[in-house]
Design an enzyme around this catalytic site. Structure first.
Site, short mmCIF file in Angstrom:
data_model
loop_
_atom_site.label_atom_id
_atom_site.label_comp_id
_atom_site.label_asym_id
_atom_site.label_seq_id
_atom_site.Cartn_x
_atom_site.Cartn_y
_atom_site.Cartn_z
N SER A 35 -4.27 0.64 10.23
CA SER A 35 -3.52 -0.58 10.55
C SER A 35 -2.40 -0.28 11.53
O SER A 35 -1.58 0.60 11.29
CB SER A 35 -2.86 -1.16 9.30
OG SER A 35 -3.78 -1.30 8.27
N HIS A 66 -6.47 -5.43 12.74
CA HIS A 66 -7.60 -4.52 12.92
C HIS A 66 -8.55 -5.13 13.94
O HIS A 66 -9.15 -6.16 13.68
CB HIS A 66 -8.35 -4.32 11.59
CG HIS A 66 -7.60 -3.48 10.61
ND1 HIS A 66 -7.87 -2.15 10.42
CD2 HIS A 66 -6.58 -3.77 9.78
CE1 HIS A 66 -7.03 -1.66 9.51
NE2 HIS A 66 -6.25 -2.64 9.10
N HIS A 88 -12.20 -2.33 4.54
CA HIS A 88 -11.54 -2.09 3.26
C HIS A 88 -12.34 -2.71 2.13
O HIS A 88 -13.05 -3.70 2.33
CB HIS A 88 -10.15 -2.74 3.28
CG HIS A 88 -9.29 -2.29 4.41
ND1 HIS A 88 -9.35 -2.88 5.66
CD2 HIS A 88 -8.37 -1.31 4.50
CE1 HIS A 88 -8.50 -2.28 6.47
NE2 HIS A 88 -7.89 -1.31 5.80
N TYR A 90 -11.20 -4.52 -0.17
CA TYR A 90 -10.74 -5.87 -0.50
C TYR A 90 -11.35 -6.94 0.41
O TYR A 90 -11.23 -8.13 0.14
CB TYR A 90 -9.20 -5.95 -0.48
CG TYR A 90 -8.56 -5.61 0.84
CD1 TYR A 90 -8.59 -6.49 1.90
CD2 TYR A 90 -7.93 -4.37 1.01
CE1 TYR A 90 -8.01 -6.17 3.12
CE2 TYR A 90 -7.33 -4.04 2.22
CZ TYR A 90 -7.37 -4.94 3.27
OH TYR A 90 -6.81 -4.62 4.46
N GLU A 91 -12.03 -6.51 1.49
CA GLU A 91 -12.68 -7.50 2.35
C GLU A 91 -13.92 -8.09 1.68
O GLU A 91 -14.42 -9.12 2.12
CB GLU A 91 -13.02 -6.87 3.71
CG GLU A 91 -11.76 -6.52 4.50
CD GLU A 91 -12.04 -5.82 5.81
OE1 GLU A 91 -12.50 -6.49 6.75
OE2 GLU A 91 -11.81 -4.60 5.90
N ALA A 118 -1.92 3.39 7.35
CA ALA A 118 -0.54 2.99 7.03
C ALA A 118 -0.42 3.07 5.52
O ALA A 118 -1.31 2.61 4.81
CB ALA A 118 -0.28 1.57 7.52
N MET A 221 -4.79 1.52 0.91
CA MET A 221 -6.03 0.84 0.52
C MET A 221 -7.24 1.33 1.32
O MET A 221 -8.19 0.58 1.54
CB MET A 221 -5.87 -0.67 0.68
CG MET A 221 -4.66 -1.24 -0.06
SD MET A 221 -4.41 -2.98 0.28
CE MET A 221 -2.75 -3.23 -0.37
N ASN A 245 6.46 1.92 4.84
CA ASN A 245 7.41 1.31 3.91
C ASN A 245 7.51 2.22 2.69
O ASN A 245 6.63 3.06 2.48
CB ASN A 245 6.94 -0.09 3.52
CG ASN A 245 5.56 -0.07 2.92
OD1 ASN A 245 4.57 0.14 3.62
ND2 ASN A 245 5.49 -0.21 1.62
N HIS A 259 2.59 -7.38 4.66
CA HIS A 259 1.59 -6.94 5.62
C HIS A 259 2.18 -6.70 7.01
O HIS A 259 1.72 -5.83 7.73
CB HIS A 259 0.44 -7.94 5.69
CG HIS A 259 -0.67 -7.51 6.61
ND1 HIS A 259 -1.44 -6.39 6.33
CD2 HIS A 259 -1.11 -8.00 7.78
CE1 HIS A 259 -2.31 -6.24 7.32
NE2 HIS A 259 -2.15 -7.20 8.20
CL1 6GU Z 1 3.25 0.04 -0.60
N1 6GU Z 1 0.70 -0.11 -0.98
C1 6GU Z 1 -0.56 -0.13 -0.60
N2 6GU Z 1 -1.50 -0.26 -1.55
N3 6GU Z 1 -0.95 -0.05 0.66
C2 6GU Z 1 -0.02 0.09 1.59
C3 6GU Z 1 1.31 0.13 1.27
C4 6GU Z 1 1.65 0.02 -0.07
N4 6GU Z 1 2.01 0.28 2.41
C5 6GU Z 1 1.14 0.33 3.40
N5 6GU Z 1 -0.10 0.22 2.91
#
Ligand code: 6GU
Length: 265
Positions: A35, A66, A88, A90-91, A118, A221, A245, A259
């Site tokens: 990402s 993406h 992913h 989740y898609e 990411a 993910m 993050n 996101h």
């Molecule tokens: Cl905090 N969690 C998940 N599951 N995926 C991420 C994330 C966090 N930060 C970027 N991708």
């Protein structure tokens, strides 16, 4: 019962041959851009690019941030192929489908796969902007049976029970560390364990605490499912997380994962 998932060796071979017929690039390196990290694909010289929707058997990207292109070309004079956008869990595609590109890489002649993602930092020493060289992973969906190698095993790809204790190539980790230091990245270059979850929700505070206790340094993910398939068919693997993050670890925090920060959008 007919357990054929529709993603057979012959399916992968047909796709690889379709691609090879349209480019002279013969990649030994395959790259998966995470990402917000798809800019690397734009740096390839002498590009031949395919939209995912035009490639036989390929899934299509559904996530904002993406792009959805397979780009062939050269980086520093070396032939490579780059996924600009990945798939992913989740898609909603079956996990065998979202990892199909790894097998197509293999049949294109790729020997080394490099993946980026990411991720949220769980390690309390990490800062936003850190780069983590992945040394190992926790494949949480795999624990629960959502594993890309579930189903009949085709020995032309690899063995029924592949080893994963050497999943992340130690030589490539060391090389990346050395080059990173040379480039002056020491202050933000890390190494650690990546934890894959299915998503799409971000973690609760309790989940972050649990993952941290389990030895994860970063959470995301993606990646682990691809690494498993790449190792199964004998490709070398190198992977990096960009810490976009910090995972929320305490109830006093005002922080929320979203996101936009994750994808640079
Ligand atoms: Cl905090 N969690 C998940 N599951 N995926 C991420 C994330 C966090 N930060 C970027 N991708």
């Amino acid at each position: 019962p007919d357990l054929n998932t529709g993603f057979t060796y012959e399916d992968c071979k047909a796709t690889a041959d379709w691609l090879l017929a349209q480019t002279d690039v013969r990649p030994l390196v395959g790259i998966v851009c995470g990402s917000g990290l798809g800019g690397l694909a734009d740096m390839l010289k002498d590009q031949v690019a395919f939209n995912y929707k035009d490639i036989p058997n390929f899934p299509q990207s559904t996530v904002h941030g993406h792009a959805g292109r397979l780009v062939f070309g050269t980086l520093k004079g070396r032939d490579c192929v780059c996924m600009q956008g990945r798939f992913h869990l989740y898609e909603g595609y079956p996990i065998q489908k979202i990892t199909l590109p790894m097998r197509i890489f293999k049949l294109l002649g790729v020997e080394t796969v490099m993946l980026t993602n990411a991720a949220g930092g769980l390690n309390q020493d990490f800062k936003v902007g850190d780069i983590m060289i992945i040394k190992d992973h926790l494949n949480i969906p795999g624990f629960a049976g959502n594993h890309p190698l579930v189903g009949p095993n085709d020995e032309r790809f690899g063995v029924r029970f592949p080893c994963m204790s050497d999943a992340y190539d130690r030589e490539l980790q060391q090389l990346a560390m050395d080059v990173g230091h040379e480039l002056g990245f020491t202050d933000f270059l890390r190494e650690g364990v990546y934890c894959m979850l299915g998503g799409p929700s971000f973690e609760t505070i309790a989940e972050c605490r649990m993952l941290s206790k389990l030895g994860a340094d970063a959470v995301g993910m993606s990646t682990a499912h691809e690494v498993v398939v790449a190792r199964h068919c004998g490709m070398r693997v190198f992977a990096l997380s960009l810490i976009t993050n910090l995972a929320v670890m305490d109830y006093d925090s005002e922080e929320k994962a979203n996101h936009e920060e994750v994808s640079g959008g």
